[in-house]
Design an enzyme around this catalytic site. Structure first.
Site, PDB file in Angstrom:
ATOM      1  N   ASP A 258     -11.225   2.862   3.529  1.00 15.64           N
ATOM      2  CA  ASP A 258     -11.608   0.782   3.889  1.00 15.64           C
ATOM      3  C   ASP A 258     -13.244   1.402   3.159  1.00 15.64           C
ATOM      4  OD1 ASP A 258      -9.795  -0.685   3.141  1.00 15.64           O
ATOM      5  OD2 ASP A 258      -9.479  -1.037   5.410  1.00 15.64           O
TER       6      ASP A 258
ATOM      7  N   LYS B  19       0.595  -1.114  -0.278  1.00 11.78           N
ATOM      8  CA  LYS B  19       0.397   0.255   0.119  1.00 11.78           C
ATOM      9  C   LYS B  19       0.775   1.036  -0.378  1.00 11.78           C
ATOM     10  CE  LYS B  19      -3.537  -2.282   2.207  1.00 11.78           C
ATOM     11  NZ  LYS B  19      -4.801  -3.191   3.407  1.00 11.78           N
TER      12      LYS B  19
ATOM     13  N   GLN C 242      -5.446  -1.803   8.940  1.00  5.05           N
ATOM     14  CA  GLN C 242      -4.827  -3.532   8.898  1.00  5.05           C
ATOM     15  C   GLN C 242      -5.475  -4.093   9.965  1.00  5.05           C
ATOM     16  OE1 GLN C 242      -3.170  -3.355   5.889  1.00  5.05           O
ATOM     17  NE2 GLN C 242      -3.827  -5.254   5.859  1.00  5.05           N
TER      18      GLN C 242
END
Ligand code: NDP
Length: 292
Positions: free
Chosen positions: A120, A53, A97
């Site tokens: 997200d 990422k 994460q």
């Protein structure tokens, strides 16, 4: 092999170049989109994902910051970190994460992320916006799947889409996005009776179950579009999807490979969401493509 390959790697490359151009234009206005990735502990897969990422952000000119925290951090301390990121103006997107250590409640942490920075798309507000078909930040893998489907040149409207898997990050959101694109959607899961017959009726089959090579050619309607979301290791440690690729290629019309299909699109959509969040946060509109 008869099926056309839906190359996620190629499409991701194209999209990242478009995002890079848009980021460049934003920078000319003095705005740099910023993404903060929160990594708790040292789970090997998580460390690898976070690194990809970071690299992807760097490639397109998005500022990225990884906040590495010890496995022993308390839920309250983690919530404080999120609060601080919510306040920071140069951070447009926040990603925690997953998975988090078992002593921390994931949904409690996610719920603390400011909705406008939830790149997200996991907060209840963004999930609700998705349900209502309102503007919002939506989960990256489902967004990538829709983009791949559009690349086939076929219309999604009117098609029967069968989604196998009902998780909050893939199955449910992709079903909703397909519905908003006017597909007729069937959701299947581990309790579904007669899965093979149902799958065989799909014009679009999305396999998001996490079961190596479970979808064999007898699950496929001839000519169907097959999207393989699964990431599994086979008995030899090789990366495989939920679909038995070689066999299904003989029946399907289009198919995504694993690796090189949905995977590269997921990170690309994270970049797109971060850019989108930055545009919204700064009340800027740019001409050209931002979303599908
Ligand atoms: P989850 O484990 O959260 O969900 C799996 C879903 O599949 C569940 O709804 C489960 O049903 C269903 N399922 C499991 N086994 C069967 C079966 N035999 N028949 C029918 N349904 C079944 O997984 P995720 O949604 O998080 O991920 C799915 C897969 O996609 C994984 O392999 C994951 O690694 C991969 N993935 C890939 C991404 C990418 O970028 N390519 C991104 C995210 C995930 P039930 O609800 O009844 O338990």
């Amino acid at each position: 092999m008869t099926a056309m390959l839906l190359n996620g790697k190629e499409l991701a490359k194209k999209r990242r170049s478009e995002i890079k151009t848009q980021v460049g234009r934003l920078k000319e206005m003095g705005i740099t989109p910023g993404l903060a990735v929160v990594l708790v502990g040292e789970n090997l897969a998580s460390v690898t994902y976070v690194r990809s990422k970071e690299k992807a952000c760097h490639e397109v000119g998005i500022y990225s910051e990884v906040i590495r925290l010890p496995e022993t951090i308390t839920e309250e301390e983690l919530l404080q970190v999120i609060e601080e990121l919510n306040r920071r103006e140069e951070i447009d997107g926040i990603l925690v994460q997953l998975p988090l250590p078992s002593h921390i409640r994931e949904q409690v942490v996610i719920n603390r992320i400011a909705v406008e920075k939830d790149v997200d798309g996991f907060t209840p507000v963004n999930q609700g916006k998705l349900l209502l078909n309102e503007k919002g930040l939506f989960p990256c893998t489902p967004l990538g799947i829709i983009d791949l489907l559009k690349e086939t040149g076929q219309s999604i409207a009117g098609k029967h889409a069968v989604v196998i898997g009902r998780s909050n990050i893939v199955g449910k959101p992709v079903s909703l996005l397909l519905l908003h694109q006017h597909a007729t959607v069937t959701m299947a899961h581990s309790r579904t009776v007669g899965l093979k017959q149902i799958a065989r009726e799909a014009d679009i089959l999305v396999a998001a179950m996490g079961q190596a090579k479970k979808i064999t050619s007898d699950y496929i309607k001839p000519g169907a579009i097959v999207i393989d979301v699964g990431i599994n290791r086979d008995e030899n440690g090789k990366l495989v999807g939920d679909v038995d690729f070689e066999a299904v290629c003989e029946v399907a019309g289009c198919i995504t490979p694993v690796p090189g299909g949905v995977g590269p699109m997921t990170i690309t959509m994270l970049l797109q969401n971060t850019l989108q969040a930055s545009l919204w946060n700064h009340h800027v509109e740019l001409a050209g493509r931002i979303d599908g």
